[in-house]
Scaffold this active site. Structure first.
Site, PDB file in Angstrom:
ATOM      1  CG  ASP A  68      37.078  36.640  43.346  1.00 56.64           C
ATOM      2  OD1 ASP A  68      36.380  37.392  44.030  1.00 56.64           O
ATOM      3  OD2 ASP A  68      36.698  35.534  42.938  1.00 56.64           O
ATOM      4  CB  THR A 101      34.459  36.439  48.359  1.00 52.95           C
ATOM      5  OG1 THR A 101      35.313  37.202  47.510  1.00 52.95           O
ATOM      6  CG2 THR A 101      33.310  35.917  47.546  1.00 52.95           C
ATOM      7  CB  THR A 102      38.050  39.854  50.459  1.00 49.31           C
ATOM      8  OG1 THR A 102      38.353  39.408  49.133  1.00 49.31           O
ATOM      9  CG2 THR A 102      39.338  39.994  51.225  1.00 49.31           C
ATOM     10  CG  ASP A 405      33.613  39.139  41.390  1.00 48.27           C
ATOM     11  OD1 ASP A 405      33.117  38.023  41.171  1.00 48.27           O
ATOM     12  OD2 ASP A 405      34.615  39.316  42.107  1.00 48.27           O
TER      13      ASP A 405
END
Length: 566
Positions: A68, A101-102, A405
Site C-alpha cells: 500500500d 495512493t501509489t 482499501d
C-alpha cells in the site's frame, strides 16, 4: 531654499544577512524534482496487479510488509520539504478515496519531471502552471463526458469487479472472489439512509478481527457484531435471546474507600459494618441494573468474583474488559446509552431501562480457533464483522489494509454509482485527447499540455514494466487503439481498452471486469496536478540555521589552554 543632491546608490554587493543558506532559481527547482522522483521511485515497483511488496523496519525493529503506497510513504522518515508534500499527497488520496495512493504519487512526480524540462528550455513556470491547470480541467471533463460507466449497466457484478480490481495488487488477490463477495455483503449489511434519503455505507461500521492460524480461505463474514471477549464466568448462559444490553464504563468490583480517607472506629463491630456496607454498595448497583431489565451486561472495566455471583444468580450474561471503541460501536448499533456512572442529578444512584440497547440474540460461539461473543441483528443499525485468518501477524496486518482499501473503493462506487475502465485505459485515452487538444491552442500553454499528456502515460508504462512486459510496445499498441477509438466512429467501443498484464496484450477491460471508481481517477489527476503546481511555484529556498548555544568553557579547558597562568 537650498537642496543638497545626494547620489542614490544601492549597495548590491553585500549578501543577504541571514544566518542560514539560500538556494534559488533552477537549482532549487531541480532539487525539488529530484526529491519528488526519489519518493516516487520507492513506490513505483509496487503498482499494479503484479507489483512487488516492500518490507519496512522502523527504529524499534517492528516489521511491516506492505504493498500500500500510503502505508509505505507514512513509514518513511522523509526530511526534504518537497518530498514531504508527496507523502501528504498520498495520505490525502487515502483519506479521500482509500485507493490509488501509489498512482497519485507517480503521476505527480512525472508531472514535475516534465515541467522541470520545460523550464530548462526557457519556458516560464507561470506558463507551465497555467497549461497544467487547463490540461487538468480538460482531462476531468473528458472523463466525465466519455469514459464513465454507470453502475446500473453492470449491476452487482460491477461492484464485485471493483473490489476484485482493488485487491488484484494485494496479498489477497489470489482469493479475490471470496473477499470481494465478503466486502460487498458487509457494506450492504451496514447500509444507512439518512433523513434526506441519502444512502451511506460507513466503513467503520464493518468490524475486522484477526485470528492466527488457518489459511486466508478460512476467513468469514458474520452478520452481527463480533467481540473478541468471552463471558466472565462459565456458569453464565452462553446464549441470550431478546437481549437487553447494558453498556457500562465503570468498575463492578467491591467498593473501596478512596486513598487518603481515614475512618476512626472505636468499636470493632462498626468496622465489620463498614466492610459489609462496601459489599452492599456494589450489590445494590447490580440489582438496579438487573431490575431495569438488562440480561447482557458489557463493561469496559473489571467485574470481581463476588459480583459475578449476583449475575449468575440472575441468569444474566456479563462480559468484562470490552474495549472502549467496541463499546461505542455496540451502543450505536443497539441504541444503548453508555453509562459512565449510575449517579443522577439529585445524587442518587439509578439505572433507567431507556439506557438499554436491544438485539435479537447475543451468543458466545467458537469461530475459527477462538471463543467470540456475537451480537446478532442489533435493533437500531445493521452491523457486520469480518474474521480474517492468516499465517502470521505481517500477513494479517496486510490483509486488513487490503480489506480496508477494498471497502473504501466499494463504498465510493455504491455512493457515486459511476465507474471507469482500469489497466491504463483512462490515462491512454486522456493522453491522445490532450495531445489533440494542445494542437488547437496557439499559445505557450500548448507545450505544457502536450507534456502533461505524455506524463500521464507513466501509469501504463509502470504497469507494463512491473509485469515484466515490453512497456514501449504495449503502450504504443494501447495508444493506437485509443487513437482509433477517438477518431473513427465505427471503433468508438475501443475506448474501454486497457492492458492485460498477465498475457501482455490489449483487451476490453470493461468486458474483462477491470474497473475502478471514477472518483478515484478524477481525484488522482486533480491532487497530482495541484501538488506538482505547488512544488513548481517554489523558486527560492531559505533555511535558517538553528541558534547556536554559547560554548560552555569549563575550568579544565581553561587550565589546558594556559588561560589561568598569571
Amino acid at each position: 531654499l537650498v537642496f543638497s543632491r545626494w547620489p542614490l546608490k544601492m549597495n548590491t554587493d553585500k549578501p543577504l544577512a541571514i544566518g542560514g543558506e539560500r538556494k534559488s532559481g533552477q537549482e532549487i527547482r531541480t532539487e525539488n524534482v529530484l526529491a519528488a522522483l526519489s519518493v516516487a521511485n520507492v513506490v513505483k515497483s509496487s503498482l499494479g496487479p503484479v507489483g512487488l511488496d516492500k518490507m519496512m523496519v522502523d527504529e524499534v525493529g517492528d516489521v511491516t510488509v506492505t504493498n500500500d503506497g500510503a502505508t509505505i510513504l507514512k513509514m518513511l522518515d522523509v526530511e526534504h520539504p518537497a518530498a514531504k508534500m508527496l507523502v501528504e499527497l498520498a495520505d490525502l488520496q487515502d483519506q479521500e478515496v482509500g485507493d490509488g495512493t501509489t498512482s497519485v504519487v507517480i503521476i505527480a512526480s512525472e508531472l514535475l519531471r516534465v515541467a522541470d524540462e520545460l523550464v530548462r528550455n526557457k519556458i516560464h513556470p507561470t506558463s507551465v502552471i497555467s497549461g497544467f491547470r487547463l490540461a487538468q480541467k480538460e482531462a476531468v471533463k473528458y472523463i466525465q463526458d466519455n469514459l464513465i460507466i454507470p453502475l446500473e449497466d453492470l449491476g452487482r457484478d460491477g461492484v464485485l469487479n471493483v473490489a476484485r480490481t482493488s485487491m488484484s495488487s494485494k496479498i489477497i488477490g489470489t482469493d479475490s472472489d471470496l473477499f470481494a463477495k465478503m466486502v460487498v455483503d458487509s457494506l450492504q449489511a451496514v447500509k444507512r439512509t439518512n433523513s434526506k434519503g441519502e444512502t451511506t455505507y460507513p466503513v467503520k461500521a464493518v468490524h475486522i478481527l484477526k485470528a492466527h492460524g488457518g489459511s486466508a480461505k478460512e476467513s468469514r463474514l458474520i452478520n452481527g457484531y463480533a467481540l473478541n471477549c468471552t463471558v466472565a464466568s462459565q456458569q453464565m448462559p452462553k446464549r441470550v435471546a431478546g437481549a437487553k444490553i447494558a453498556c457500562l464504563d465503570f468498575n463492578l468490583m467491591k467498593t473501596k474507600m478512596k486513598l487518603g480517607v481515614q475512618v476512626l472506629v472505636d468499636n470493632p463491630e462498626k468496622l465489620d459494618a463498614i466492610r459489609q456496607r462496601e459489599l452492599d454498595i456494589t450489590k445494590e448497583r447490580i440489582e438496579k441494573i438487573i431490575k431495569a431489565g438488562a440480561n447482557v451486561i458489557l463493561t469496559t472495566q473489571g467485574i470481581d468474583d463476588l459480583c459475578l455471583k449476583y449475575f449468575v444468580e440472575a441468569g444474566a450474561m456479563a462480559v468484562r474488559r470490552v474495549t472502549k471503541e467496541d463499546m461505542k460501536r455496540i451502543a450505536k448499533a443497539t441504541g444503548a446509552t453508555m453509562a459512565l456512572t449510575l449517579s443522577n442529578m439529585e445524587g442518587d444512584e439509578t439505572f433507567e431501562s431507556s439506557m438499554l440497547g436491544y438485539a435479537e440474540e447475543v451468543v458466545q460461539e467458537r469461530i475459527c480457533d477462538d471463543e467470540l461473543i456475537v451480537i446478532y441483528k442489533p435493533k437500531v443499525k445493521g452491523s457486520a464483522s469480518v474474521i480474517l485468518r492468516g499465517a502470521n501477524d505481517f500477513m494479517l496486518d496486510e490483509m486488513e489494509r487490503s480489506m480496508h482499501d477494498a471497502l473504501c473503493v466499494v463504498k465510493r462506487v455504491l455512493e457515486s454509482k459511476v465507474l471507469v475502465p482500469g489497466g491504463g485505459a483512462v490515462e491512454a485515452a486522456l493522453s491522445i485527447y490532450l495531445e489533440s487538444f494542445a494542437m488547437t491552442l496557439g499559445s505557450r500553454e500548448q507545450l505544457a499540455i502536450a507534456e502533461f499528456a505524455n506524463a500521464l502515460l507513466v501509469i501504463p508504462k509502470t504497469l507494463s514494466v512491473n509485469a515484466a512486459q515490453d512497456a514501449t510496445e504495449l503502450v504504443a499498441r494501447l495508444r493506437a487503439v485509443h487513437n482509433a477509438a477517438q477518431h473513427q466512429a465505427d471503433k468508438a467501443a475501443m475506448k474501454w481498452y486497457g492492458l492485460d498484464l498477465i498475457s501482455g496484450a490489449v483487451r476490453d477491460n470493461k468486458a474483462a471486469g477491470v474497473v475502478e471508481p471514477a472518483m478515484s481517477k478524477i481525484k488522482q489527476i486533480k491532487l497530482a496536478t495541484e501538488a506538482a503546481i505547488t512544488i513548481l511555484r517554489i523558486d527560492d529556498f531559505i533555511k535558517i540555521n538553528p541558534e547556536q548555544k554559547g560554548d560552555e568553557h569549563s575550568y579544565h579547558d581553561a587550565m589546558a589552554a594556559g588561560e589561568l597562568d598569571g
